[in-house]
Design an enzyme around this catalytic site. Structure first.
Site, short mmCIF file in Angstrom:
data_model
loop_
_atom_site.label_atom_id
_atom_site.label_comp_id
_atom_site.label_asym_id
_atom_site.label_seq_id
_atom_site.Cartn_x
_atom_site.Cartn_y
_atom_site.Cartn_z
CG HIS A 172 13.01 30.30 -0.86
ND1 HIS A 172 13.48 30.75 -2.08
CD2 HIS A 172 11.81 30.92 -0.67
CE1 HIS A 172 12.61 31.60 -2.60
NE2 HIS A 172 11.60 31.72 -1.76
CB THR A 216 11.72 33.92 -12.59
OG1 THR A 216 10.37 33.88 -12.12
CG2 THR A 216 12.40 35.18 -12.08
CG ASP A 240 -0.20 0.00 2.53
OD1 ASP A 240 1.05 -0.08 2.52
OD2 ASP A 240 -0.86 0.07 3.58
CG MET A 241 2.46 2.76 -2.77
SD MET A 241 3.94 1.91 -3.42
CE MET A 241 5.08 3.28 -3.59
CD GLU A 242 1.17 1.62 6.11
OE1 GLU A 242 1.96 0.86 6.72
OE2 GLU A 242 -0.01 1.81 6.46
CE LYS A 299 10.49 38.85 -10.35
NZ LYS A 299 10.30 37.41 -10.08
NE ARG A 318 9.91 26.57 -4.10
CZ ARG A 318 9.81 25.98 -5.28
NH1 ARG A 318 9.74 26.73 -6.38
NH2 ARG A 318 9.79 24.66 -5.37
CD GLN A 319 3.59 25.29 0.81
OE1 GLN A 319 2.63 25.32 1.58
NE2 GLN A 319 3.83 24.25 0.01
CG ASP A 339 9.69 24.73 -9.44
OD1 ASP A 339 9.66 23.79 -10.27
OD2 ASP A 339 8.91 24.78 -8.47
#
EC number: 2.7.6.1
Length: 310
Positions: free
Chosen positions: A127, A224, A34-36, A190, A93-94, A220
């Site tokens: 970042h 830019t 189950d990808m655990e 910018k 970035r968050q 990313d």
């Protein structure tokens, strides 16, 4: 000292271990049907100073869970100290609320890493520097500036270069390299004059006839930096190159860079190179393995890490 490699960037972990003349600690990361994620450390780590190397790059959530579960395994194995070596810190970035009812995911990730069992963190070109304050444990943030400055000095020897920040927020990062090279700094401002109008890139600085080198921490999509390179060429620059620490290069970024005015993009191996990156004609990698290895040695010896950048 023991070094554990997770799966996000095993070649970098192997290079770091080789630089320290140490073997990688035997460990396995498996997935159930189950990808655990299941992690098992196959050597005794009781009382050891352990370093876990894992970038939380794509697939970010899988790699983050691998790191967290490995940290937990080492903590429960009675390691004396566990350092999470995260060359590329995903979710960085968050680092602030972007609007009402939105998360600060970088803080959540910092909490998870600490609670999972990390005693300290070693990372590279965060970042946002303030992310160090999201942790309640020591964080050593390394910089690619000395590595980039040496490479630029060798590749552009005798040429009229100018260091360029692709936005106002990256000025300090670009200035650090310009200062090391004793050269000028330009900035790209910018601006979007009004809604529905394309963003305008204003070049602050005289780039006429100069070999311009854009400095950034993350590439990313590449949009830019490609637009910044085009703006430099439009303002008379002789060439536009890029140095960026973390080559995320998602989606069609490599193709976008290939068809852009960027003559060469230099990234580090903080993120494992995809096949597209390896085959690209105008993307190259510098290794950060010696820098990580030296920082790890100093942490283990309880000596200064910051003096690496004096």
């Amino acid at each position: 000292m023991k070094i554990v490699a997770c799966n996000s960037n095993r070649p970098l972990a192997e290079a770091v271990a080789a630089a320290l003349n140490l073997p990688l600690t035997k460990a396995s990361v498996r997935r159930f049907a189950d990808m655990e994620v299941f992690v098992e450390i196959h050597e005794n780590v009781r009382g050891e100073d352990v370093f876990v190397i894992q970038s939380t790059s794509y697939p970010a959530n899988d790699n983050l869970m691998e790191l967290l579960i490995t940290l937990d395994a080492l903590r429960r194995g009675s390691a004396r100290r566990v350092t999470a070596v995260i060359p590329y810190f995903g979710y960085a970035r968050q680092d602030r609320k972007s609007g009402p009812r939105t998360p600060i995911s970088a803080k959540l990730v910092a909490n998870l890493i600490t609670e999972a069992g990390a005693n300290r963190v070693l990372t590279m070109d965060l970042h946002a520097g303030q992310i160090q304050g999201f942790f309640d444990i020591p964080v050593d943030n390394l910089y690619a500036a000395p590595l980039f400055a040496r490479d630029i000095a060798e590749r552009f020897h005798g040429r009229d270069i100018m260091i360029v920040s692709p936005d106002v927020g990256g000025v300090l990062r670009a200035r650090a390299i310009a200062t090391r090279l004793n050269t000028d700094l330009a900035i790209i401002d910018k601006r979007r004059e009004r809604a529905g109008v394309s963003e305008v890139m204003n070049v602050i600085g005289d780039v006429e006839g100069r070999d311009c080198i854009l400095i950034d921490d993350i590439c990313d999509s590449g949009g830019t930096l490609c637009n910044a390179a085009a703006a430099l060429i439009a303002n008379g620059a002789a060439s536009a190159s890029v140095y960026t620490t973390h080559g995320v290069l998602s989606g069609g970024a490599v193709a976008r860079i290939a068809s852009s005015p960027i003559s060469m993009m230099t990234i580090t191996d903080s993120i494992l190179a995809t096949e597209a990156v390896r085959l690209a004609q105008n993307v190259r990698q510098l290794t950060i393995a010696p820098l990580l290895a030296e920082a790890m040695r100093r942490i283990s010896d309880e000596s200064s890490v910051s003096s690496l950048f004096d």
